[in-house]
Design a protein around this motif. Structure first.
Motif, PDB file in Angstrom:
ATOM      1  N   PHE A  33      -6.082 -10.223   3.775  1.00  0.00           N
ATOM      2  CA  PHE A  33      -7.232  -8.862   3.741  1.00  0.00           C
ATOM      3  C   PHE A  33      -6.592  -7.603   3.472  1.00  0.00           C
ATOM      4  O   PHE A  33      -6.818  -6.837   2.892  1.00  0.00           O
ATOM      5  N   LEU A  34      -5.387  -7.629   4.094  1.00  0.00           N
ATOM      6  CA  LEU A  34      -4.317  -6.288   3.842  1.00  0.00           C
ATOM      7  C   LEU A  34      -3.914  -5.952   2.643  1.00  0.00           C
ATOM      8  O   LEU A  34      -4.173  -4.834   1.837  1.00  0.00           O
ATOM      9  N   ILE A  35      -3.680  -7.048   1.884  1.00  0.00           N
ATOM     10  CA  ILE A  35      -3.302  -7.154   0.344  1.00  0.00           C
ATOM     11  C   ILE A  35      -4.548  -6.617  -0.377  1.00  0.00           C
ATOM     12  O   ILE A  35      -4.431  -5.789  -1.317  1.00  0.00           O
ATOM     13  N   GLY A  85       0.789  -1.305  -0.009  1.00  0.00           N
ATOM     14  CA  GLY A  85      -0.037  -0.030  -0.023  1.00  0.00           C
ATOM     15  C   GLY A  85       0.831   1.195  -0.128  1.00  0.00           C
ATOM     16  O   GLY A  85       0.155   2.269   0.495  1.00  0.00           O
ATOM     17  N   ARG A  86       1.939   1.363  -0.649  1.00  0.00           N
ATOM     18  CA  ARG A  86       2.750   2.591  -0.634  1.00  0.00           C
ATOM     19  C   ARG A  86       2.782   3.031  -2.094  1.00  0.00           C
ATOM     20  O   ARG A  86       2.647   2.362  -2.920  1.00  0.00           O
ATOM     21  N   ALA A  87       3.202   4.291  -1.914  1.00  0.00           N
ATOM     22  CA  ALA A  87       3.074   5.152  -3.275  1.00  0.00           C
ATOM     23  C   ALA A  87       4.519   4.666  -4.008  1.00  0.00           C
ATOM     24  O   ALA A  87       5.323   4.376  -3.491  1.00  0.00           O
ATOM     25  N   GLN A  88       4.425   4.879  -5.273  1.00  0.00           N
ATOM     26  CA  GLN A  88       5.667   4.684  -6.427  1.00  0.00           C
ATOM     27  C   GLN A  88       6.572   5.769  -6.304  1.00  0.00           C
ATOM     28  O   GLN A  88       6.280   7.001  -5.877  1.00  0.00           O
ATOM     29  N   GLU A  89       7.814   5.516  -6.613  1.00  0.00           N
ATOM     30  CA  GLU A  89       8.677   6.485  -6.873  1.00  0.00           C
ATOM     31  C   GLU A  89       8.704   7.748  -7.794  1.00  0.00           C
ATOM     32  O   GLU A  89       8.740   9.043  -7.659  1.00  0.00           O
ATOM     33  N   ASN A  90       8.142   7.258  -9.065  1.00  0.00           N
ATOM     34  CA  ASN A  90       7.961   8.121 -10.159  1.00  0.00           C
ATOM     35  C   ASN A  90       6.572   7.903 -10.769  1.00  0.00           C
ATOM     36  O   ASN A  90       5.856   6.942 -10.426  1.00  0.00           O
ATOM     37  N   GLU A  91       6.440   8.701 -11.875  1.00  0.00           N
ATOM     38  CA  GLU A  91       5.318   8.655 -12.346  1.00  0.00           C
ATOM     39  C   GLU A  91       4.959   7.403 -13.266  1.00  0.00           C
ATOM     40  O   GLU A  91       3.873   6.772 -13.278  1.00  0.00           O
ATOM     41  N   ALA A  92       5.983   7.000 -13.940  1.00  0.00           N
ATOM     42  CA  ALA A  92       5.958   5.792 -14.729  1.00  0.00           C
ATOM     43  C   ALA A  92       5.605   4.621 -14.109  1.00  0.00           C
ATOM     44  O   ALA A  92       4.854   3.731 -14.482  1.00  0.00           O
ATOM     45  N   ASP A  93       6.496   4.493 -13.052  1.00  0.00           N
ATOM     46  CA  ASP A  93       5.845   3.375 -12.105  1.00  0.00           C
ATOM     47  C   ASP A  93       4.680   3.448 -11.361  1.00  0.00           C
ATOM     48  O   ASP A  93       3.990   2.356 -11.292  1.00  0.00           O
ATOM     49  N   ALA A  94       4.092   4.782 -11.194  1.00  0.00           N
ATOM     50  CA  ALA A  94       2.913   4.823 -10.542  1.00  0.00           C
ATOM     51  C   ALA A  94       1.784   4.374 -11.610  1.00  0.00           C
ATOM     52  O   ALA A  94       0.798   3.765 -10.903  1.00  0.00           O
ATOM     53  N   LYS A  95       2.077   4.484 -12.722  1.00  0.00           N
ATOM     54  CA  LYS A  95       0.895   4.176 -13.924  1.00  0.00           C
ATOM     55  C   LYS A  95       0.945   2.615 -13.837  1.00  0.00           C
ATOM     56  O   LYS A  95       0.046   2.084 -14.141  1.00  0.00           O
ATOM     57  N   LEU A  96       2.162   2.080 -13.881  1.00  0.00           N
ATOM     58  CA  LEU A  96       2.411   0.616 -13.949  1.00  0.00           C
ATOM     59  C   LEU A  96       1.582  -0.128 -12.663  1.00  0.00           C
ATOM     60  O   LEU A  96       0.896  -1.115 -12.759  1.00  0.00           O
ATOM     61  N   ALA A  97       1.919   0.663 -11.389  1.00  0.00           N
ATOM     62  CA  ALA A  97       1.293  -0.003 -10.439  1.00  0.00           C
ATOM     63  C   ALA A  97      -0.324   0.135 -10.291  1.00  0.00           C
ATOM     64  O   ALA A  97      -0.755  -0.663  -9.935  1.00  0.00           O
ATOM     65  N   VAL A  98      -0.848   1.216 -10.895  1.00  0.00           N
ATOM     66  CA  VAL A  98      -2.257   1.350 -10.940  1.00  0.00           C
ATOM     67  C   VAL A  98      -2.667   0.203 -11.846  1.00  0.00           C
ATOM     68  O   VAL A  98      -3.800  -0.255 -11.533  1.00  0.00           O
ATOM     69  N   SER A 122      -9.374  -7.593 -11.139  1.00  0.00           N
ATOM     70  CA  SER A 122     -10.152  -8.010 -12.209  1.00  0.00           C
ATOM     71  C   SER A 122     -10.233  -9.852 -12.287  1.00  0.00           C
ATOM     72  O   SER A 122     -10.887 -10.289 -13.075  1.00  0.00           O
ATOM     73  N   ARG A 123      -9.088 -10.218 -11.367  1.00  0.00           N
ATOM     74  CA  ARG A 123      -8.855 -11.803 -11.410  1.00  0.00           C
ATOM     75  C   ARG A 123     -10.037 -12.389 -10.442  1.00  0.00           C
ATOM     76  O   ARG A 123     -10.367 -11.622  -9.563  1.00  0.00           O
ATOM     77  N   PRO A 124     -10.268 -13.584 -10.855  1.00  0.00           N
ATOM     78  CA  PRO A 124     -11.374 -14.295 -10.049  1.00  0.00           C
ATOM     79  C   PRO A 124     -11.056 -14.667  -8.456  1.00  0.00           C
ATOM     80  O   PRO A 124     -11.971 -14.245  -7.713  1.00  0.00           O
ATOM     81  N   TRP A 125      -9.535 -14.718  -8.229  1.00  0.00           N
ATOM     82  CA  TRP A 125      -9.415 -14.741  -6.755  1.00  0.00           C
ATOM     83  C   TRP A 125      -9.943 -13.524  -6.034  1.00  0.00           C
ATOM     84  O   TRP A 125     -10.159 -13.674  -4.768  1.00  0.00           O
ATOM     85  N   TYR A 126      -9.665 -12.588  -6.617  1.00  0.00           N
ATOM     86  CA  TYR A 126     -10.100 -11.110  -5.984  1.00  0.00           C
ATOM     87  C   TYR A 126     -11.722 -10.864  -6.054  1.00  0.00           C
ATOM     88  O   TYR A 126     -12.163 -10.434  -5.146  1.00  0.00           O
TER      89      TYR A 126
END
Length: 103
Positions: free
Chosen positions: A84-86, A22-35, A43-47
């Motif tokens: 639960f936290l994940i 649950g932490r923020a990424q370091e830069n904008e490119a990584d943040a886009k990939l993280a989102v 979207s996966r069935p386990w979730y």
């Protein structure tokens, strides 16, 4: 998808770990990939069927933990808390990275 696959293994692992805790990424490119990663996981069935598998497995684990050993019971409770936290961190990925994505 191509941007994700273009990253080296260590970098992908770092992004996944930061999303899971649950932490923020370091830069904008990584943040886009993280989102994007968090959206894919949501979207996966386990979730999507989380409560259908989570409650019975935790109940069975607690019952087994009581009959086997208290340490097993603690391990089951710790695993349930981690799951639960994940799940919570995947929901919050957009909000956590909003500041980084804003610039």
């Amino acid at each position: 998808m191509a941007a994700w696959n273009g990253l080296d293994k260590q970098h992908r692992r770092q992004i996944r770990r930061l999303v899971r805790i649950g932490r923020a990424q370091e830069n904008e490119a990584d943040a886009k990939l993280a989102v994007g990663f968090a959206a894919y996981q949501r979207s996966r069935p386990w979730y999507r069927f989380y409560w259908l598998w989570f409650v019975p497995l935790v109940a069975a684990g607690i019952i087994a933990g009581f009959s086997i050993h208290p340490i097993i019971l603690g391990m089951v409770i710790a695993g349930a808390g981690n799951a639960f936290l994940i799940r919570r961190a995947f929901r919050r990925a957009d909000w956590v990275n909003a500041e980084v994505l804003a610039g």
